[in-house]
Design an enzyme around this catalytic site. Structure first.
Site, mmCIF file in Angstrom:
data_model
loop_
_atom_site.group_PDB
_atom_site.id
_atom_site.type_symbol
_atom_site.label_atom_id
_atom_site.label_comp_id
_atom_site.label_asym_id
_atom_site.label_seq_id
_atom_site.Cartn_x
_atom_site.Cartn_y
_atom_site.Cartn_z
ATOM 1 N N PRO A 18 -71.976 57.525 -46.246
ATOM 2 C CG PRO A 18 -73.485 57.277 -44.296
ATOM 3 C CD PRO A 18 -73.628 56.576 -45.533
ATOM 4 C CB CYS A 102 -68.746 53.885 -37.844
ATOM 5 S SG CYS A 102 -67.492 54.795 -37.799
ATOM 6 C CE LYS A 141 -72.728 51.641 -45.478
ATOM 7 N NZ LYS A 141 -71.988 51.671 -45.149
ATOM 8 C CG ASN A 204 -71.585 50.356 -48.624
ATOM 9 O OD1 ASN A 204 -71.014 49.897 -47.347
ATOM 10 N ND2 ASN A 204 -71.223 51.356 -49.249
ATOM 11 N NE ARG A 229 -63.152 51.076 -48.950
ATOM 12 C CZ ARG A 229 -62.409 50.091 -48.930
ATOM 13 N NH1 ARG A 229 -61.615 50.235 -48.509
ATOM 14 N NH2 ARG A 229 -63.813 49.460 -48.634
#
Length: 331
Positions: A18, A102, A141, A204, A229
């Protein structure tokens, strides 16, 4: 076969991470077409969903062709997150994902995203309440910790599993690192190899080539890889990784014609989904990667990233295959 709840996602799934202002429906369509196994939406503000904010509600749009797809939500209030999860479930995703990763200041410093890594009990309570509020499988996540001194991910993952999550994706950096330095996959591996863990653990961070993906798979024992990315403007990365896993050989890089076709498809879908103004604006970030390494491409790139005229952008895309040949790609 790896399963998220009852959903089969492949033997070794590749997941689209995401990414805010990136993993929208036009981009997800391209990634699905080029081999991604699981899609995740951009993160959606729980407060925005509760207030019925147009931008947040639009991000709930998902399409049958992209399944299995997870909708990701973020926020710092347990009651709001519980309510937002219920609203999200009505959009009928396959998965509901919670953003605890995030790192950006205006999210993390308000206690949402990676900010909740400073309050693990609240993180566990929030997760528990969301799991109880919905019938869809819930995934998380997150990151290794807030900083170098708080890398509690092995314990945290176990506690989140205990309150009912069905999979966890871990970015191998702390919040303090943002995207700097190398991702540390050894702690992701420690989560996977915790004998009490039985849900899928996805790694990740820094996977930007088929060789790197194979190394991560073989070295760290994860159940799948989430790619962020490296996919921006380069949706081919998923099939390139899969082909390398199967054959040990690298696929040829996409031709200039294939690059143009992907950029055109992305642009036209963005216009259809977001309208002219936003469609033009939000496709711009992808052009640099679609056409990366093409010698003497700058004038074309400048037009693509500055023009507000749909016809001019279409004409520019049409001219590229006529002007450039595949041998002009430098990478």
């Amino acid at each position: 076969m790896v399963k998220i709840g009852d959903i089969e996602v492949g033997e070794f799934p590749l997941l689209l991470a995401p990414m805010e202002d990136v993993s929208d429906p036009p981009f997800r369509a391209l990634c699905k077409q080029h081999g991604a196994d699981v899609m995740y939406t951009e993160f959606i503000s729980s407060e925005g969903l509760i207030r019925d904010a147009a931008k947040s509600v639009q991000k709930l749009d998902i399409f049958e062709y992209e399944r299995p797809v997870g909708i990701q939500i973020f926020g710092n209030e347990i009651s709001s997150m519980r309510e937002a999860a219920a609203i999200t479930e009505e959009a009928n995703p396959d998965i509901i994902d919670i953003n605890y990763g995030c790192p950006v200041k205006n999210v993390a410093c308000k206690g949402a995203g990676a900010g909740i890594l400073q309050d693990i009990p609240k993180m566990v309570s929030m997760t528990s309440e969301i799991v109880k509020a919905v019938n869809k499988p819930v995934t998380v996540k997150t990151r290794l910790g807030w900083d170098e001194n708080t890398k509690y991910i092995v314990e945290v993952a176990e506690r989140l599993q205990d309150v009912g999550i069905k999979a966890i994706s871990i970015h191998g950096r702390t919040r303090k690192q943002m995207y700097k330095g190398e991702a540390d996959w050894s702690l992701i591996s420690a989560v996977k190899n915790n004998p009490r863990m039985h849900i899928p653990v996805f790694g990740n961070g820094d996977v930007d080539s088929p060789e790197k993906a194979l190394h991560m798979r073989n070295t760290y024992d994860v159940d799948g890889i989430m790619i962020g990315r490296a996919s921006i403007g380069y949706p081919w990365v998923f099939n390139e990784i899969k082909h390398f896993f199967e054959t040990g050989e690298k696929l040829p890089s996409p031709t200039i014609a294939e690059r143009v076709e992907a950029a055109r498809q992305h642009f036209e879908m963005a216009l259809k989904w977001k309208g002219e103004q936003l469609g033009i604006k939000e496709t711009r970030r992808h052009y640099t990667n679609y056409f990366k390494g093409i010698k003497d491409f700058k004038p074309y790139r400048m037009t693509l990233v500055t023009s507000d005229d749909v016809s001019e952008i279409r004409d520019t895309l049409d001219k590229i295959p006529l002007t450039f040949k595949d041998e002009m790609i430098l990478i």
